[in-house]
Enzyme design. Structure first.
Site, mmCIF file in Angstrom:
data_model
loop_
_atom_site.group_PDB
_atom_site.id
_atom_site.type_symbol
_atom_site.label_atom_id
_atom_site.label_comp_id
_atom_site.label_asym_id
_atom_site.label_seq_id
_atom_site.Cartn_x
_atom_site.Cartn_y
_atom_site.Cartn_z
ATOM 1 N N ASN A 11 58.675 68.641 86.166
ATOM 2 C CA ASN A 11 59.902 68.205 85.509
ATOM 3 C C ASN A 11 59.695 67.926 84.029
ATOM 4 O OD1 ASN A 11 58.276 65.965 86.341
ATOM 5 N ND2 ASN A 11 59.964 64.600 85.853
ATOM 6 N N LYS B 197 65.753 66.360 79.283
ATOM 7 C CA LYS B 197 64.607 65.900 78.506
ATOM 8 C C LYS B 197 64.376 66.821 77.304
ATOM 9 C CE LYS B 197 62.026 63.719 82.305
ATOM 10 N NZ LYS B 197 60.727 63.614 82.994
ATOM 11 N N ASP C 288 56.819 60.854 79.760
ATOM 12 C CA ASP C 288 57.286 60.640 81.124
ATOM 13 C C ASP C 288 56.768 59.277 81.587
ATOM 14 O OD1 ASP C 288 58.331 61.230 83.693
ATOM 15 O OD2 ASP C 288 56.354 61.879 84.349
#
Length: 1100
Positions: A767, A743, A378
């Site tokens: 997330n 993702k 990330d």
């Protein structure tokens, strides 16, 4: 929380608000855990063997299989139960968090898990939303509130949500409790960026609700004292939970290799059992051996030959079953569990500022840290601190820097006169006015607002729609600007002037800019706009365009985030037309977005360029060095972020993920399969061409790929192979505007590719949970976005920089240790059982055991288990500093190099070779001369078997000693102690109360023979000498990078010791050892050298 009584709503069962990340419950732990454990080949095999031993007459007792199996199953269950208890504990913290709901006319305090669909929940400032809520009202008159969704999509900008007017006025608990309404909504879906249509029915009046009224679980309330919302999606049906990937059992590549090896050894076992059975009956075909006079068959045995055949086969199966090492699994489990504590104890992984140490949630994947080929990371909070700071700007073609809180032209003294004053003032006015920054609502209360009586500003807390805007306003508050301006009730306030905010032209990714239209104190209408240089410079008709473009490029080369600033003056007629067009577009019922875009483009033209800004996004410490080290180790890094395209590219450049010399290939803003496929083919051809022409040097990166979430969805729909081809030819990949499940899909795409690479995902927000769970190894960052990622990860660290130590040192050590452990176990069990097989040729395949049953039971449990366990916990074949400073050494262990077919074949052949030497060496030295004792007594079969077993225990223990590079007092204790314990235990077997009369006085007789001692020494030396010669030759002729590093480190230690020899009380006797042998003695020297800082030690 109250339903109409006229049939408008039929109550249905909704999910409760519990979040579950654990795998077991109290009720399913035993059956589920047993099922998972018996999926292992060895466990299931030994269960079958144990049942066979119970059913038929076998050469060995059922205890020899049942006891080790019970021990393995119990230890593994305790370990996995403890780890799942930690997950339950973390879940209980979340589910037990206190919340306030409206019930019975008042606020009732309850736990988060007790919230139900329809409950009205109160959320206070800086709290996270416990469920997905529809906003009913806030403390503001217009029913608005501000939230940040950093833990959901990585975006830290402030988002505004608004309640419908009918409920916005219900600001008291009593009024809300009387609310009677029905919310109709679609089934829960995972997409964060697409909200299903929601409709509210209140007093039989339909009122449409959009995404601006939906508050998602995990988001945080900012700049608003409190809000009230009604729960619509709870627990595992919230968008955050739907983006969690279902928890699955992760299995390391080493465990998969172990299962493959077990199958091969199972085939060897079946071959030996079948061959022994066939040879037994072939031998008994001769009449003299079929029924010898001392063992005649019964009538029943003569009539049941087929049953006896199967019984004999099963008996041989039980006799040879120890070739399958059941204790391997329990040793591996203990090694993983105990070894995982070293990660938490490592002070290099401790973050002093936050008082956080590394955390291990799943110890089953320790060795997988040494096999990583792809890292998916990330951006926000993982690579960056998410703290931006103003650094430089360009005004009218002149560069300025911030020096002591003031803007100073580059190349001029701080106090020099400046003739660019008017342009400076206009530029800084644009920076101060063109933003949507909010300040803390608490600081705007009162008559004086945020200012003291003397006109000096008080420290303010800012909330911005983008971190760049916040950095610019903070720069203004430090005194860089001549103004200090804030946005309050659609009025931009100056200390001694008021600017009225007329319109905000919001930012969107297509325009890549935002603007404000303001009215100055003199009544003049002005447009101020800022955005990416690609969207501002082409629309500018005047100003220092060329110089500004050069300065923007220079800022970008420094890794700064750049924005260009421009303005335009409107005549009264122009502003009247603009206002009319804006009103028509904003009230349009159809094609509203397209019409607004046209009006914005009409307004933002004929601009006058003022300059550009350079803002630094503060990276975490040593991010660049870490990413570069990962590249040197042969690991590809992909950045997956929910942030905007421009922001993501800027951070990738500043952190070294992308280089300025790299050719950036873009696959963005595609809305159809055809355009996406065409761009992919063009990109693929281009990247392949570059790949063929790239410089043939290691670690030279020439091109990278940028792809957004929409284009990625199109690419994966029908062009997956083409997309993968492009990615493989790119050294770095950046995916932006990614939903959490996207993702996970990208990670799965790489996992399931033909190469089957080992993947690692690292992130800090909710997330990132999906990709953390999807990857082979998931790592959570203990950041500012909550603990969801940490709770669902396999490992947790405080900073991204710790990843290098985790992989290059801990991962390297864990893999080497467990690879040697696994192959050593197979080796020593081949040594153990092969003599048993060879012995059958000398006992007419009568299933007579070569070893006593006590030896059969204790060989793997007591005599040979501790040295390899201690080795697997403490072994350091290379110094940790060497591994971390030379990431290229990581390549030596990649792709399961030490557990491939060749190393497995080598250890297996070595085991058979040693077993043949044990058996036939003992037979040749003892077989002909049977009267080896002084009193003329002969060696019996138990004495012969004990001789073979003694030689075997000493040899396999010495073999482990040869594999050990790092010696501690514990290694010495268990290595030599295991041999001593074997001798002591065997001598004690002569005691009558042990009921082992077969072995009575056998070991004493064996040790009383000088010939036996000579045979033991000769056979052990013969076995190990060839192995030592092979190691030396390979290390001298074909050394690996790791072996070269070992030799270089040994040489450096030798040099340092020689230099300090005259003033140290440490004595060394290694200096005459030839260089190829030096590696065997590196670690003892290194150990003493390290401890000599504290005390003098003598090592000889």
């Amino acid at each position: 929380n109250r339903f109409p009584q006229h049939g408008h709503y039929v109550p249905q069962k909704f999910a409760d608000n519990r979040i579950i990340s654990s795998k077991y419950t109290v009720w399913n732990f035993v059956p589920k855990n047993l099922f998972e454990q018996f999926r292992r080949v060895a466990n299931f095999y030994f269960l079958i063997i144990f049942l066979v031993q119970l059913m038929i007459d076998t050469p060995t007792s059922p205890i020899t299989s049942g006891l080790p199996l019970f021990f393995v199953i119990t230890v593994t269950a305790i370990k996995q139960g403890y780890e799942d208890w930690l997950r339950h504990k973390a879940d209980n913290e979340v589910n037990g968090a206190p919340v306030y709901v409206v019930r019975s006319g008042g606020l009732v305090k309850t736990r988060s898990k007790n919230i139900r669909v329809g409950d009205i929940v109160r959320v206070a400032k800086d709290e996270t939303f416990p469920v997905d809520l529809v906003l009913l009202s806030s403390d503001r008159v217009d029913g608005s509130c501000h939230v940040t969704t950093a833990s959901l999509d990585g975006e830290t900008n402030l988002k505004t949500h608004v309640a419908v007017p009918e409920t916005a006025v219900l600001q008291s608990v009593a009024n809300l409790d009387k609310l009677v309404a029905v919310i109709e909504c679609q089934q829960p879906e995972a997409d964060l960026y697409r909200t299903a249509d929601v409709y509210m029915l209140r007093l039989f009046l339909f009122r449409p609700l959009g995404p601006e009224s939906l508050l998602l679980r995990g988001a945080r309330l900012k700049n608003t004292k409190e809000i009230f919302g009604v729960a619509v999606y709870t627990g595992m049906e919230t968008k955050m939970a739907l983006n969690y990937k279902s928890k699955s059992q992760k299995r390391s590549a080493v465990e998969k290799s172990m299962n493959s090896f077990l199958i091969i050894y199972l085939i060897i076992l079946l071959f030996e059992a079948i061959l022994s059975t066939i040879l037994k009956y072939a031998w008994q075909a001769e009449e003299k051996w079929d029924e010898p006079w001392y063992n005649e068959k019964t009538e029943h045995e003569r009539n049941s030959s087929k049953v006896i055949f199967i019984s004999d086969f099963l008996a041989f199966l039980v006799l040879y079953n120890f070739i399958i090492p059941i204790s391997l699994y329990v040793t591996v489990e203990m090694q993983k569990f105990l070894g995982s504590f070293f990660i938490g104890w490592d002070l290099d992984l401790y973050h002093e500022e936050t008082n956080q140490r590394a955390q291990v949630n799943t110890s089953d994947l320790n060795e997988e840290l040494g096999q990583v080929e792809y890292v998916f990371t990330d951006k926000t909070g993982t690579l960056t601190e998410n703290e931006m700071q103003f650094r430089e700007c360009s005004i009218n073609g002149i560069k300025y820097q911030e020096v002591n809180g003031k803007l100073t032209p580059e190349g001029f003294p701080e106090d020099s006169p400046d003739g660019n004053r008017h342009e400076e003032e206009l530029f800084l006015k644009a920076v101060c006015l063109c933003h949507t920054v909010q300040i803390n609502a608490d600081q705007t209360d009162g008559a004086d607002g945020p200012w003291h009586a003397n006109g000096i500003t008080a420290p303010l807390e800012y909330y911005a729609s983008s971190p760049d805007e916040k950095a610019l306003v903070e720069a203004a508050s430090r005194g860089i600007c001549f103004y200090f301006l804030i946005l309050k009730d659609r009025t931009i306030v100056k200390i001694n002037a008021v600017y009225k905010l007329l319109h905000v032209l919001e930012f969107d990714p297509n325009r890549r800019r935002m603007s404000v239209i303001v009215e100055s104190p003199s009544g003049e209408k002005l447009l101020f706009t800022k955005g990416a240089e690609s969207s501002i410079l082409p629309r500018s008709k005047s100003g220092e365009i060329d110089k500004t473009r050069i300065h923007v490029d220079e800022f970008a080369l420094k890794g700064l985030r750049t924005l260009c600033v421009a303005y335009r003056r409107f005549t009264p007629e122009e502003y009247q037309e603009i206002g009319k067009r804006l009103h028509e577009a904003r009230t349009a019922l159809q094609q509203r977005e397209e019409r607004l875009a046209d009006v914005f483009n009409f307004i933002e033209r004929d601009l006058e360029l003022l300059g550009a800004t350079g803002v630094e996004d503060k990276l975490q410490e040593k991010v660049q060095e870490t990413i570069e080290a990962l590249r040197l180790a042969g690991i590809k890094v992909w950045v997956l972020t929910g942030d905007k395209h421009e922001t993501a590219v800027s951070v990738s450049l500043s952190c070294g993920h992308f280089h300025r010399t790299m050719n950036i290939l873009e696959l963005v803003q595609h809305k159809s399969d055809s355009t996406c496929a065409e761009q992919l083919r063009h990109t693929g051809t281009k990247s392949i061409f570059l790949s063929l022409n790239r410089i043939k040097e290691d670690h030279v990166i020439q091109h990278g790929l940028v792809v957004d979430g929409t284009s990625l969805s199109l690419a994966l729909r029908e062009h997956e192979k083409l997309f993968m081809e492009v990615c493989k030819n790119c050294s770095a990949v950046l995916c932006c505007r990614m939903a959490p499940l996207q993702k996970a899909k990208v990670v799965r795409l790489l996992k399931t590719s033909p190469e089957k690479p080992i993947t690692l995902a690292i992130g800090d927000g909710a997330n990132d949970v999906s990709m953390i769970q999807e990857a082979h190894v998931g790592i959570g960052i203990m950041g500012k976005e909550g603990r969801q990622a940490v709770r669902n990860s396999d490992y947790a660290i405080a900073r991204f920089k710790f990843l290098s130590k985790l992989l290059f040192v801990h991962g390297h050590f864990y893999y080497i240790r467990i690879a040697t452990l696994v192959q050593y176990f197979f080796y020593k069990n081949v040594c153990f059982i092969t003599p048993q097989f060879l012995y059958q040729f000398f006992c007419l395949f009568s299933q007579q055991t070569l070893y006593d049953s006590v030896y059969l039971t204790l060989y793997n449990i007591c005599f040979t288990s501790l040295p390899v366990l201690i080795y697997s916990l403490f072994e350091q074949h290379v110094h940790p500093h060497v591994l971390q400073s030379k990431p290229v050494l990581y390549r030596d262990i990649s792709k399961n190099a030490h557990l491939g077919f060749k190393p497995f074949l080598y250890w297996t052949i070595l085991g058979f070779f040693h077993a043949f030497v044990f058996f036939y060496g003992s037979y040749l030295l003892m077989g002909e001369d049977t009267s080896l004792l002084g009193n003329g007594q002969m060696f019996g079969n138990w004495t012969f078997g004990t001789l073979v077993f003694t030689v075997m225990v000493i040899t396999v223990t010495m073999k482990m000693a040869l594999e050990t590079h790092f010696w501690t007092w514990i290694n010495h204790f268990v290595t030599w102690g295991s041999i001593v314990f074997y001798f002591i235990f065997s001598l004690s077997m002569k005691l009558p109360f042990l009921h082992t009369q077969d072995m009575y006085f056998v070991f004493v007789q064996l040790l009383s023979s000088g010939s036996a001692w000579f045979a033991i020494i000769l056979i052990v030396v013969a076995c190990l000498f060839i192995d030592v010669v092979k190691k030396v030759l390979y290390r001298h002729l074909q050394p690996t990078s790791t072996e070269k590093a070992q030799i270089r480190f040994a040489s450096s230690v030798k040099k340092v010791v020689l230099e300090s020899f005259h003033h140290s009380c440490v004595s060394y006797v290694i200096f005459t050892i030839p260089q190829p042998f030096l590696e065997f003695w590196v670690s003892p020297v290194d150990s003493v050298f390290q401890h000599s800082r504290h005390q003098c030690q003598v090592w000889k």
